[in-house]
Scaffold this motif. Structure first.
Motif, PDB file in Angstrom:
ATOM      1  N   PRO A   5       0.843  -1.128  -0.119  1.00  7.27           N
ATOM      2  CA  PRO A   5      -0.136   0.049  -0.056  1.00  7.27           C
ATOM      3  C   PRO A   5       0.824   1.319  -0.035  1.00  7.27           C
ATOM      4  N   ILE A   6       2.035   1.214   0.659  1.00  5.58           N
ATOM      5  CA  ILE A   6       2.950   2.522   0.634  1.00  5.58           C
ATOM      6  C   ILE A   6       3.203   2.754  -0.808  1.00  5.58           C
ATOM      7  N   MET A   7       3.652   1.738  -1.611  1.00  2.03           N
ATOM      8  CA  MET A   7       4.163   2.255  -3.041  1.00  2.03           C
ATOM      9  C   MET A   7       2.759   2.516  -3.658  1.00  2.03           C
ATOM     10  N   VAL A   8       1.706   2.059  -3.514  1.00  2.00           N
ATOM     11  CA  VAL A   8       0.436   2.344  -4.226  1.00  2.00           C
ATOM     12  C   VAL A   8       0.166   3.866  -3.949  1.00  2.00           C
ATOM     13  N   MET A   9       0.107   4.212  -2.669  1.00  2.72           N
ATOM     14  CA  MET A   9      -0.201   5.683  -2.156  1.00  2.72           C
ATOM     15  C   MET A   9       0.997   6.427  -3.021  1.00  2.72           C
ATOM     16  N   SER A  10       2.248   6.188  -2.903  1.00  3.19           N
ATOM     17  CA  SER A  10       3.215   6.815  -3.626  1.00  3.19           C
ATOM     18  C   SER A  10       3.051   7.000  -5.085  1.00  3.19           C
ATOM     19  N   ALA A  11       2.759   6.211  -5.860  1.00  2.00           N
ATOM     20  CA  ALA A  11       1.971   6.220  -7.204  1.00  2.00           C
ATOM     21  C   ALA A  11       0.691   7.235  -7.347  1.00  2.00           C
ATOM     22  N   ILE A  12      -0.124   7.171  -6.288  1.00  2.00           N
ATOM     23  CA  ILE A  12      -1.105   8.059  -6.406  1.00  2.00           C
ATOM     24  C   ILE A  12      -0.736   9.671  -6.422  1.00  2.00           C
ATOM     25  N   GLU A  13       0.224   9.857  -5.481  1.00  2.00           N
ATOM     26  CA  GLU A  13       0.790  11.072  -5.240  1.00  2.00           C
ATOM     27  C   GLU A  13       1.607  11.641  -6.157  1.00  2.00           C
ATOM     28  N   ASP A  14       2.479  10.673  -6.746  1.00  2.00           N
ATOM     29  CA  ASP A  14       3.582  11.047  -7.719  1.00  2.00           C
ATOM     30  C   ASP A  14       3.393  10.518  -9.017  1.00  2.00           C
ATOM     31  N   GLN A  15       3.163  11.431 -10.108  1.00  2.00           N
ATOM     32  CA  GLN A  15       2.884  10.706 -11.570  1.00  2.00           C
ATOM     33  C   GLN A  15       4.092  10.036 -11.946  1.00  2.00           C
ATOM     34  N   ALA A  16       5.380  10.582 -11.870  1.00  2.00           N
ATOM     35  CA  ALA A  16       6.509   9.930 -12.342  1.00  2.00           C
ATOM     36  C   ALA A  16       6.499   8.509 -11.594  1.00  2.00           C
ATOM     37  N   TYR A  17       6.506   8.391 -10.526  1.00  2.00           N
ATOM     38  CA  TYR A  17       6.445   7.107  -9.610  1.00  2.00           C
ATOM     39  C   TYR A  17       5.327   6.235 -10.274  1.00  2.00           C
ATOM     40  N   TYR A  18       3.940   6.578 -10.536  1.00  2.00           N
ATOM     41  CA  TYR A  18       3.174   5.909 -11.278  1.00  2.00           C
ATOM     42  C   TYR A  18       3.514   5.306 -12.468  1.00  2.00           C
ATOM     43  N   ASN A  19       4.017   6.255 -13.454  1.00  2.00           N
ATOM     44  CA  ASN A  19       4.431   5.850 -14.791  1.00  2.00           C
ATOM     45  C   ASN A  19       5.466   4.818 -14.771  1.00  2.00           C
ATOM     46  N   PRO A  28      12.836   2.659  -9.467  1.00  2.00           N
ATOM     47  CA  PRO A  28      13.142   3.732 -10.565  1.00  2.00           C
ATOM     48  C   PRO A  28      14.346   3.133 -11.340  1.00  2.00           C
ATOM     49  N   TRP A  29      15.298   2.870 -10.592  1.00  2.00           N
ATOM     50  CA  TRP A  29      16.720   2.442 -11.005  1.00  2.00           C
ATOM     51  C   TRP A  29      16.452   1.132 -11.664  1.00  2.00           C
ATOM     52  N   ILE A  30      15.716   0.347 -11.503  1.00  2.00           N
ATOM     53  CA  ILE A  30      15.635  -0.957 -12.363  1.00  2.00           C
ATOM     54  C   ILE A  30      14.881  -0.799 -13.581  1.00  2.00           C
ATOM     55  N   ALA A  31      13.849   0.116 -13.263  1.00  2.00           N
ATOM     56  CA  ALA A  31      13.173   0.555 -14.554  1.00  2.00           C
ATOM     57  C   ALA A  31      13.983   1.203 -15.600  1.00  2.00           C
ATOM     58  N   ARG A  32      14.800   2.124 -15.172  1.00  2.00           N
ATOM     59  CA  ARG A  32      15.729   2.990 -15.912  1.00  2.00           C
ATOM     60  C   ARG A  32      16.674   1.973 -16.790  1.00  2.00           C
TER      61      ARG A  32
END
Length: 264
Positions: free
Chosen positions: A57-71, A186-190
């Motif tokens: 849930p912490i990651m889900v909430m981060s994605a909701i609050e941060d567009q870049a993290y969601y993407n 983010p590092w893995i995704a990049r």
């Protein structure tokens, strides 16, 4: 064709046969642990890149609050329900997942399977003493799975190319990464497209447990879905992050009809 477009196409292809439930736009796998391991085994056999996010849930909430993290999370080939709050939310909205699929257990299942498959693993993250001890303990427990390389997670963007080159040279079948919450995924995704590793998974504090620095929650806590509370007892400084959990529950209850829709 740009790298972003290529990665998006590859991600879409990898998800084709994975049943999912959308939690605020994030496609969580409905697969069981056994089905998940089978999917990852297939990815390794086909040399297919698969970024696995073990989300809570912490990651889900981060994605909701941060567009870049969601993407960023949306680019992962596989998002599994690690947190019990995600399992609860999926059930609450009538789209239940098969079960909780903890990253810690995925790691050990893959290490065990690697003995018969001849797989190799690269360990990246945490401090040098911890990662060395984790590697030693994994070698002792799973002698048939080769540790292709070990490196601590204390490096900056200026060293990324060096780290990627080291991992590529080692040619592991699996890469486990344990870095800070804001850096790990983010590092893995990049760099997943450059790493040349089939299965790449962030493992958070797993190396600390494997190295013996922390203890995993007893079976009773796991059964009661209170692993997060047991970890808080060991690391009380994490309390601010844990405050996100009740916020997630309240949000899901209030927005039940919106949970399976796109990101707010």
């Amino acid at each position: 064709m740009t790298t972003t477009v290529t990665n998006n196409i590859a991600t879409a292809q990898s998800r084709k046969q994975i049943p999912t439930v959308s939690i605020y736009g994030l496609p969580f796998s409905k697969m069981s642990m056994d089905e998940t391991i089978a999917k990852l085994t297939e990815a390794i056999a086909n040399r297919e890149t698969m970024h696995v996010i073990t989300a809570n849930p912490i990651m889900v909430m981060s994605a909701i609050e941060d567009q870049a993290y969601y993407n960023m999370m949306r680019t992962a080939e596989l998002i599994v329900p690690d947190g019990t709050g995600v399992v609860w939310a999926a059930n609450y909205v009538g789209e239940p997942v098969a079960e909780r699929v903890p990253g810690f257990d995925i790691l050990h299942r893959l290490m065990a399977l690697g003995e018969s498959k001849g797989w190799s693993v690269y360990l990246l993250g945490t401090d040098q003493q911890t990662i060395d001890q984790a590697a030693a303990n994994l070698k002792q427990k799973y002698p048939g799975t080769r540790i292709a390389g070990v490196r601590n997670g204390y490096f900056g963007p200026d060293q990324d190319a060096e780290v990627v080159a080291e991992i590529r040279a080692a040619q592991p079948d699996i890469l486990f990464v344990a870095r800070s919450a804001s850096t790990q995924e983010p590092w893995i995704a990049r760099y997943k497209g450059e790493l040349g590793v089939p299965v790449i998974m962030g493992v958070g504090g797993s190396f600390d447990i494997i190295a013996g620095k922390l203890k995993r929650a007893p079976k009773l806590f796991q059964k009661l879905r209170l692993e997060w509370f047991y970890r808080l007892l060991q690391e009380p400084y994490r309390y601010k992050r844990m405050l996100v959990l009740p916020k997630f529950v309240i949000k899901v209850i209030r927005e039940k009809e919106k949970v399976t829709k796109a990101r707010p």
